[in-house]
Each structure stands twice: as C-alpha cells, then as structure tokens.
Enzyme design. Structure first.
Site, mmCIF file in Angstrom:
data_model
loop_
_atom_site.group_PDB
_atom_site.id
_atom_site.type_symbol
_atom_site.label_atom_id
_atom_site.label_comp_id
_atom_site.label_asym_id
_atom_site.label_seq_id
_atom_site.Cartn_x
_atom_site.Cartn_y
_atom_site.Cartn_z
ATOM 1 N N SER A 380 0.803 -1.220 0.000
ATOM 2 C CA SER A 380 0.000 0.000 0.000
ATOM 3 C C SER A 380 0.839 1.274 0.000
ATOM 4 O O SER A 380 0.813 2.052 -0.972
ATOM 5 C CB SER A 380 -0.951 -0.018 1.195
ATOM 6 O OG SER A 380 -0.237 -0.228 2.408
ATOM 7 N N VAL A 499 1.512 6.617 9.341
ATOM 8 C CA VAL A 499 0.630 5.454 9.491
ATOM 9 C C VAL A 499 1.370 4.142 9.254
ATOM 10 O O VAL A 499 2.491 4.124 8.749
ATOM 11 C CB VAL A 499 -0.574 5.561 8.528
ATOM 12 C CG1 VAL A 499 -1.361 6.819 8.809
ATOM 13 C CG2 VAL A 499 -0.112 5.542 7.065
ATOM 14 N N GLU A 500 0.714 3.038 9.612
ATOM 15 C CA GLU A 500 1.257 1.677 9.484
ATOM 16 C C GLU A 500 2.628 1.541 10.138
ATOM 17 O O GLU A 500 3.530 0.907 9.603
ATOM 18 C CB GLU A 500 1.303 1.247 8.010
ATOM 19 C CG GLU A 500 -0.066 1.062 7.400
ATOM 20 C CD GLU A 500 -0.030 0.410 6.030
ATOM 21 O OE1 GLU A 500 1.043 -0.069 5.615
ATOM 22 O OE2 GLU A 500 -1.075 0.388 5.364
ATOM 23 N N GLY A 501 2.783 2.160 11.291
ATOM 24 C CA GLY A 501 4.048 2.128 12.024
ATOM 25 C C GLY A 501 4.810 3.419 11.799
ATOM 26 O O GLY A 501 5.392 3.623 10.735
#
Length: 828
Positions: A380, A499-501
C-alpha cells in the site's frame, strides 16, 4: 599462555574465511600453526609440546560434546536464561509472524546471489494489464483532485465506478466474485492512481491491504467468507479496520479496548457472545463503511470458554449499523479527501460468530494482524508513495526544461540538477524495491522485516523527492489551485510517514530489533531453546552461532584487506555491476559480525540504545534497497541508458551504508571493540565510497528533462492526460513544444550575437515581443514563429498560478477553474 592461544587466531581465520569450518578444523589449524610457530621461532621442544598440549586440551572442551555441554555451555545457558527478558505471547506473535526472505541472506553475511537471480521479476497477466490500461485509466480520467478537494469527497459517479468495476475486491478470488489479482497488480493500480489523486488511491488501497477481506481470506470460516466476500468484491459492502486507539498508536498491542465473554440476547435468543467497549480513531473509510474489523483484548473472567481469563487480542467483524456502534464523524488528515474517522462503541454485544475465524480464533488476533500487515504494508504505502515520486519525476523534470530564469532553462543550473538527480535516482530505487517486494508476496512470502524496510525507506525518500520537487517549481508549488500538480502531494506526504508504524519507531525499534531475531540464523533458536529449557538445542545453536560469528569476522577482514576483489559473484551479472555485488558481500559479512558483537556485548540493553539499533537497521535496509536496484537493472535487460540511475542509486546506498557503519562504531560503548571494528573488520583500507559524482548526477538530471525511453520507463505508471487543460497534460505539451522551439531560439541568439538582428528597446512589458520583431525582420520564418508562439502560450499556462476572489469559497473555487486562452487553442 594467553599469547599462545592468540597466535592460533590467524589459522582459525584462514580456515573460516570462505566457509563455515567444523570444530575439528579449528583444532587442526591451531595445532599446525603452533607447530609452525615453534619451528620458526626456534622454541625449545618442551615449550612447543606444552603449547600444543594446552591448546589441544582447551579445544577438547569444544570437541567432546559431554565436556563442552557441562563445562562451557551449561554456565552460558544459565546466564542466558537469567538475562533473557520475559516475553509476552503478544511479543512472541509479533516476532514469529511472517516469513524471512532475501533479508535473511543479507543478514547471514554471505548472500547467495544465485538465489536473487532466480527470483522471478513480477509481470502482469493480460487481464491485469487490461484492467490497468482501461478501468484504472478511466478512473484517473474521471477524478479531478482539485474538485475532490473542494467537495471533500469523490463525486458520486466516481464512487459508483470504483464499486462497479471491482476496485474494492482486487485481492478477492474469482470464486467469490473478486478479481483475484496478484500483489504486483494491486501495487501497480495503487501506484498509478496515486499519480492522479490520493482520494481514489487510498479508497482502493485500504480494502485490498490490511482489512476484513485479507483477514477473511486467511482466517475466516467458510460461512463468513460466503457471507461477506461477494459483497466486498462487488462494492455492496465497504470495509474498514479499527485498530488504533487514542492510547495505543504505535504501541498497538497495548490497545485498551476490551471485551468480556458473557451471555446476551441475539436474534431473540440468549447466546454466548462478547460485550465490547472500544474507542478507535484514524480509521480509513470508517465514515462510509458498512462493516468494519475490530481489534480488542478479550477476557473470560467466568471461564465460559474453558481457558485463561486473559484470552488475548481478538479480531471481529461488526456491521456498521450494529446496536451500540457509533460512526458518522470524520477526521481531515492534512485536509486529504479520502474518508477517515473515529469508531466507538459502548457495551456492544456480539455473538462469538462475529470473531474472524469463529470462537477457535479468539485470542489469535495479534498474530493474524502481524501476518497480514507484512503483506499489506509491502504494497500500500510503497505503491502510493512511489506514485508520488513518479509524478514528481515526470512533471518537475518537464517544468525544469520549460521554465526559464536568467535566460536559461532552470534544469541546466547545477543547483537544480542536484535536486533533479535525487528525484530521478530515488524514484528508480524506490520503484525497484516496491516491485521486488510485491513479487515476494506473490511468491507466498509474508516478509515482516522487508515490509518495514520498504514502508520506512520509500516514504522517507518520497518526502525527499517531493520536497526537492517543490524546491524546483518554487512559487508554482506553494499556491494551491487547479494548476498546482504537486501541492497536494506535499501536504499529504506526512500521512505515509505516520501510518502503518510511525517511521521514527519503525527505524529505531523494528528494522534491526525484529530483523536481528527473525533474520539471524541462530538467535531465535537460542531464545526458543532457553524458553523451553532445552540445553542440548541451546548447545547446538550456541556453537553454530560462535562459528557463524568467527567466520563472518574472518571473511570481513580478508575481504576488507583485499578490497573484496576476489569475492565470487555469478559470472552472468552485468560487468558494470560486478563490483557492487562484491562490496555488498563484504558489507554483509561486516554487518553480520558487528550485529553479533553488538548483541553479545550489550545484550538486552541494545534495545534501549535506539540510535545504535537504528543505524544497524539502516545498514540492513540499504543493502536490501541496493540489491533490489541491481535486480531491477538485470530484469529490465541492462539498458545502458538507464545505467546512470542505477549507478547513482547504488552508489548513494553504499555511501550511506558506510556512514551507518561509522555511526555505530563511533558510538559503540566498548571502545576496544570499536577500534577493532573500524581498523580491522569494517574499514581496514579506509572507506571505499564517496558521494556520487557530479558528472553522474548531471547524467541523471538530464534524463528527467529529455523525452526518452528511459524517462518513460522511470515514469511508466504516471497518468498522462492529453487535455492541455490539465496541468500535467499542459506540461507534456509544453515540453514537446519547448524542444521543438530550441533550434529556433538558438538561431535568434546567434543573430543577436553576430549583429544581424538588433531588436531595439523592448518597453511594452511583453516578453514575447522580440519574437514578433524577429519575424518581421526576416530572422525567423512565419512557420518558425508559429512554433515559438505555441511554445510561449503553453509555457505561460504551465508557469501560471491560480488566484481567487478574496471571499473564496466552494462555489468560487469550482467556478475559477481556468481555461486555455483562445489563442492557445487555435495554436494547438
């Protein structure tokens, strides 16, 4: 006798330099060396025999299993178990989730380059390519980022197109009505959409990465799959996934959202279920979702499920209109258009069947999330951020050729060249890593460490690329409006960083912290043996680890002293890349050794030394990025015109690897080890790499401002509108017109230099008046004048910035979309 043992080290190093030697080879090498030392140094026979006896006796402790386990391994085992911190099930799940792929080769100090060569380079099927060429192209055409921005949503017809054409179900198998596309196709779609607008890109990205569909495919019951997947595939259902809470962001495993197993009423019957309280935020698609995944910690205080009271993190699927669920408001993440908002629930009762995978999967949520995140995070954000980079490379490169200052194209200035060079080379490198990693997913891998590497580095380099692009286009970039092709990307770049870490924590805690345990060939085995109290398994792993460390130390020293010129690489690699393979092998061995020394000397304290851990993670990451770039160059057929991009990207990686090594060594707590590492292991002959040369940078920058097959390959996924009302479409036309006008411009300048044309005073404030006078004077023909006129009109459109009424609002914004001047339409 210590010095007698020390003199045995050279033969040990030699025995281990180019392979893992068994323990008996250590003894043999040491005995031969000591005998030779006795002969060369003319030791008395008694001294030589004593030295041989001492060394042989010491080595017998290692060679005889029972002696080694009792007198050497046992005390180490006891100390290791005492020092090993207690690990929760959540931490174990995070460490064990996913798979180890190519990064494991880089971590072991001796990469198998043949293995890299044998990985297939991803390719689209005919169906996937058709979808990209048609449906994705049409979605890009339908989406106007400025209109979406002002409406704060995509138009209804765009939403309907996304649903009808199956964009939300690309990863869902055809058996359930989905597209059944590969991870690479998913990545390609996201990359192209991101060159147009973040609104469709994120809307499509989230349902196809970490979300209900992914979790259902891997863990759902047959009934859950049949109930939800067809609806998700056709867009009847819009999914979201609720993980992050206000009190648990990066530390997602500490979510306070809790459910208690209890009985309650469902469909008129009393059933066993869960009563959950939750408060989530930053949930993409939450404001428009029809069903959302929910992560919460499940407790069973009454033992209704017959197990522990604290069952663990659990994932459930909850309909948006379920009683007690509160959805409706939204966030504005840096004013982005895609839907994002909070999800809350108070005393929400749901039957156990809502748990993804059914009651048997209660408490397995964290492992499920970690394994799925490894796949989704590989696609993504690398896809969306590479798309931004490709757009920047294409559009800013064109702008730098079209825009003049000081009577010179700004792309010719060396200062601008520096920015263009970074834009081009970073785009090439990030696209290489994106594609190679998506290919790993299609091979069945769930590379948790690699996914963190590409997430961190692609988003960070995208920030650099977009910042460089903004610097080049200057005032054009800082005035938002329909003509600004980069401002919205600049606004939203921090979203990918966060986001996502979050990137800071990803770099300092995950890249090496998780990589050292997952990728190392022995550490996880040692930890497992200690937790099981298995002394025999620990003995095997420990001494394998010792041999691994000594071998890498010896190999790093030998390769450092010989400049790695004798390192074997596959004979069929491109000759111009051979040295990169050799140096990467050397860096891999040095990294493996320094990682072992760091873990051995600092133990658990290394986790708290985040700066050191981050630099070690940088080394591993940069080696991965460099190898992805080498793989891409080979897969593309080694095009000579692309070589400057490849060379600059890899040279930059090598230079940064050196800097990271230096950062570790300079701050190493044990200064004796630091001296040994710098002068003997890592840089015995000095640092081999400097910054990429200006000459190479000039070649890279030139590729961005000149139409060519290389430029097209680099920006292959950029949506290119043909309408000159579109800013990118205008840039494409203006670049072609500029190149067509350049010989005429040179003709005019020559006439002015040799005195055959004197334009006189130009006082009308019209920068193009000189061209009319040149035409009238016969310096250029009417046809040449028309070529220049078209260039000038397109140039003016490209450099234009938008302005609005002082009472600017939604209606004014939509009414103020500028149109091309009638003269330009006629010229076009």
């Amino acid at each position: 006798m210590v010095w007698l043992l020390l003199v045995s080290l050279p033969p040990l190093a030699g025995a281990l330099a180019y392979g893992r030697a068994p323990l008996f080879a250590w003894l043999l090498a040491g005995l031969v060396w000591l005998a030779a030392m006795g002969w060369v140094c003319d030791w008395p026979v008694a001294v030589t025999l004593l030295a041989l006896a001492v060394f042989g006796g010491a080595m017998s402790l290692f060679l005889v299993d029972s002696l080694r386990r009792q007198w050497v391994t046992a005390p180490i085992f006891k100390a290791f178990r005492k020092a090993l911190p207690t690990m929760s099930q959540t931490e174990k799940d995070a460490l064990e989730a996913g798979t180890v792929w190519w990064e494991g080769e880089l971590f072991r100090g001796e990469p198998d380059w043949k293995k890299l060569q044998n990985y297939p380079w991803p390719r689209l099927t005919a169906e996937e390519q058709s979808f990209l060429d048609n449906e994705v192209e049409e979605l890009c055409r339908m989406t106007n980022d400025w209109t979406c921005t002002q409406q704060q949503d995509m138009p209804a017809e765009v939403w309907q197109f996304v649903k009808d054409k199956g964009f939300l179900g690309m990863i869902i198998p055809k058996d359930y009505g989905g597209k059944g596309f590969s991870a690479y196709a998913h990545s390609q779609v996201i990359t192209k959409l991101s060159t147009r607008s973040s609104a469709p890109a994120v809307t499509v990205m989230v349902p196809n990465s970490l979300g209900p569909a992914e979790l259902l495919l891997h863990y759902g019951t047959p009934e859950q799959k049949q109930h939800y997947l067809p609806g998700l595939a056709c867009g009847r259902e819009i999914p979201a996934f609720a993980l992050t809470s206000p009190w648990a962001g990066s530390d997602a495993a500490s979510i306070p959202d809790a459910g208690v197993v209890c009985k309650g009423m469902w469909n008129g019957e009393e059933v066993l279920g869960v009563r959950v309280n939750f408060d989530k935020r930053y949930i993409t698609l939450a404001p428009v979702c029809t069903v959302f995944g929910l992560a919460f910690r499940l407790y069973d205080p009454d033992g209704l499920l017959g197990g522990d009271m604290d069952i663990g993190i659990t994932c459930a699927l909850v309909p948006q209109d379920h009683p007690g669920v509160d959805i409706g408001r939204r966030h504005f993440p840096l004013n982005a258009v895609w839907m994002n908002g909070p999800v809350r629930g108070k005393d929400v009762f749901m039957p156990l069947d809502f748990i993804i995978g059914g009651p048997k999967m209660a408490g397995q949520g964290w492992r499920m999330l970690m394994e799925c995140l490894a796949a989704g995070r590989s696609i993504s954000l690398p896809g969306s951020n590479t798309g931004m980079q490709k757009l920047t490379a294409r559009a800013v490169g064109a702008y730098a050729r079209v825009r003049y200052q000081f009577k010179t194209q700004i792309g010719r200035f060396e200062g601008v060249e520096e920015a263009l060079t970074r834009i081009g080379a970073n785009t090439y490198l990030c696209d290489s890593a994106r594609v190679m990693t998506a290919g790993a997913i299609d091979l069945g891998e769930k590379p948790s460490v690699v996914s963190a590497i590409v997430k961190y580095h692609v988003t960070e380099r995208a920030r650099q690329v977009v910042n460089d692009g903004m610097d080049v286009i200057g005032g054009k970039g800082i005035c938002l409006g329909p003509q600004n092709f980069l401002g919205r990307a600049y606004q939203q770049i921090p979203v990918g960083i966060t986001v996502e870490g979050a990137n800071i924590l990803t770099r300092s805690l995950i890249l090496f912290g998780q990589g050292a345990i997952r990728c190392h060939p022995f550490v996880l085995e040692e930890m497992g043996a200690a937790q099981r109290n298995d002394a025999r398994a620990f003995d095997k792993a420990l001494w394998g680890h010792v041999g691994f460390t000594v071998s890498n130390a010896a190999r790093a020293v030998v390769m450092g002293l010989t400049g790695s010129h004798f390192v074997k690489v596959p004979p069929d690699v491109a000759p111009e890349t051979r040295r990169y393979y050799q140096q990467l092998t050397r860096f891999s061995a040095a990294f493996a050794f320094i990682a072992d020394i760091s873990m051995g000397t600092m133990g658990g304290a290394l986790k708290r030394k985040e700066k050191l851990s981050a630099r070690l993670g940088d080394i591993l990451s940069l080696m991965y990025l460099a190898t992805a770039t080498l793989k891409r160059y080979e897969a593309d057929g080694r095009p000579a015109a692309d070589a400057p991009l490849m060379h600059w990207a890899i040279w930059d990686c090598m230079f940064r690897i050196q800097q990271a090594f230096e950062g570790v060594i300079a701050n190493f707590p044990n200064k004796l080890f630091a001296i040994v590492l710098r002068r003997l292991v890592v840089f015995p002959l000095g640092r081999p790499y400097v910054v990429p040369s200006d000459k190479l940078g000039h070649e890279v920058a030139a590729l961005l401002i000149t139409p060519s097959a290389t430029r097209d390959r680099l920006t292959s996924d950029v949506y290119l509108p043909t309408d000159i009302e579109e800013p990118v479409g205008a840039l494409e036309a203006a670049l072609a017109a500029t190149i067509a006008a350049e010989p005429i411009e040179a003709k005019l300048k020559q006439a002015q230099r040799d005195g055959s044309f004197k334009p006189g005073l130009l006082t009308g404030g019209d920068v193009d008046e000189v061209w009319r006078r040149a035409r009238d004077a016969g310096v250029i023909t009417e046809e040449e004048y028309r070529v220049v006129e078209r260039r000038n009109l397109l140039r003016d459109k490209v450099i234009r910035v938008d302005d609005f009424p002082y009472d600017f609002g939604l209606k004014a914004a939509l009414d103020e979309v500028p149109t091309v001047a009638p003269a330009l339409k006629e010229a076009a």
